[in-house]
Write a protein that holds these residues in place. Structure first.
Motif, PDB file in Angstrom:
ATOM      1  N   ILE A 108      37.259  29.405  45.297  1.00  0.00           N
ATOM      2  CA  ILE A 108      38.668  29.742  45.074  1.00  0.00           C
ATOM      3  C   ILE A 108      39.349  29.952  46.428  1.00  0.00           C
ATOM      4  CG2 ILE A 108      40.270  31.462  44.162  1.00  0.00           C
ATOM      5  CD1 ILE A 108      38.365  31.889  41.826  1.00  0.00           C
ATOM      6  N   GLY A 109      38.666  30.617  47.332  1.00  0.00           N
ATOM      7  CA  GLY A 109      39.235  30.836  48.664  1.00  0.00           C
ATOM      8  C   GLY A 109      39.527  29.525  49.378  1.00  0.00           C
ATOM      9  N   SER A 160      40.508  38.360  52.799  1.00  0.00           N
ATOM     10  CA  SER A 160      41.457  39.265  52.166  1.00  0.00           C
ATOM     11  C   SER A 160      41.372  39.107  50.659  1.00  0.00           C
ATOM     12  CB  SER A 160      42.891  38.951  52.606  1.00  0.00           C
ATOM     13  OG  SER A 160      43.044  39.182  53.977  1.00  0.00           O
ATOM     14  N   THR A 161      41.865  40.117  49.967  1.00  0.00           N
ATOM     15  CA  THR A 161      41.895  40.083  48.517  1.00  0.00           C
ATOM     16  C   THR A 161      43.331  39.875  48.071  1.00  0.00           C
ATOM     17  OG1 THR A 161      40.019  41.587  48.377  1.00  0.00           O
ATOM     18  CG2 THR A 161      41.417  41.412  46.418  1.00  0.00           C
ATOM     19  N   ARG A 168      43.585  33.587  37.960  1.00  0.00           N
ATOM     20  CA  ARG A 168      42.256  33.540  38.572  1.00  0.00           C
ATOM     21  C   ARG A 168      41.379  32.514  37.879  1.00  0.00           C
ATOM     22  NH1 ARG A 168      39.180  38.078  36.732  1.00  0.00           N
ATOM     23  NH2 ARG A 168      38.979  36.630  35.015  1.00  0.00           N
ATOM     24  N   ASP A 169      41.404  32.510  36.547  1.00  0.00           N
ATOM     25  CA  ASP A 169      40.585  31.565  35.790  1.00  0.00           C
ATOM     26  C   ASP A 169      41.020  30.125  36.042  1.00  0.00           C
ATOM     27  OD1 ASP A 169      39.278  33.784  34.814  1.00  0.00           O
ATOM     28  OD2 ASP A 169      40.284  33.745  32.855  1.00  0.00           O
ATOM     29  N   HIS A 170      42.310  29.913  36.133  1.00  0.00           N
ATOM     30  CA  HIS A 170      42.828  28.574  36.411  1.00  0.00           C
ATOM     31  C   HIS A 170      42.402  28.124  37.811  1.00  0.00           C
ATOM     32  CE1 HIS A 170      45.479  25.134  36.003  1.00  0.00           C
ATOM     33  NE2 HIS A 170      46.002  25.406  37.181  1.00  0.00           N
TER      34      HIS A 170
END
Length: 95
Positions: free
Chosen positions: A27-28, A4-5, A13-15
């Motif tokens: 990240i996921g 999922s998004t 997002r960057d963190h």
């Protein structure tokens, strides 16, 4: 299981990307690991119910009010077990 998004600000997002990189994961994977560390109110309530059931099943007499007055079930279990041990020692019986 599908992917999922999730929309988050670029800074978030960057963190997350930096955290994931430090841990050698995506990240996921990071978001999944973080989500697995947190519990819903229902999951917490079930853990409390199960902990109380196990304590009673193993002969630790405890009142719900006593458990609720302390900050965590684990601390409650330790406190109840310690008190029971002290009482047994005073009576000269094994714990």
């Amino acid at each position: 299981m599908g992917d999922s998004t999730i929309k988050v600000p670029d800074t978030t997002r960057d963190h997350l990307a930096a955290l994931a990189k430090e841990r050698g994961m995506t990240i996921g994977g990071l978001v999944t690991a973080l989500a697995n560390q947190e519990h819903t109110a229902e999951q917490l309530a079930e853990r409390v119910r199960e902990s109380r059931r196990l304590m009673r099943e193993h002969g630790i007499a405890v009142e719900d009010g006593d458990l609720d007055a302390m900050p965590s079930v684990l601390e409650n279990a330790y406190a109840v077990a310690a008190e029971k041990s002290v009482q047994n020692l005073k009576r000269g019986t094994a714990a």
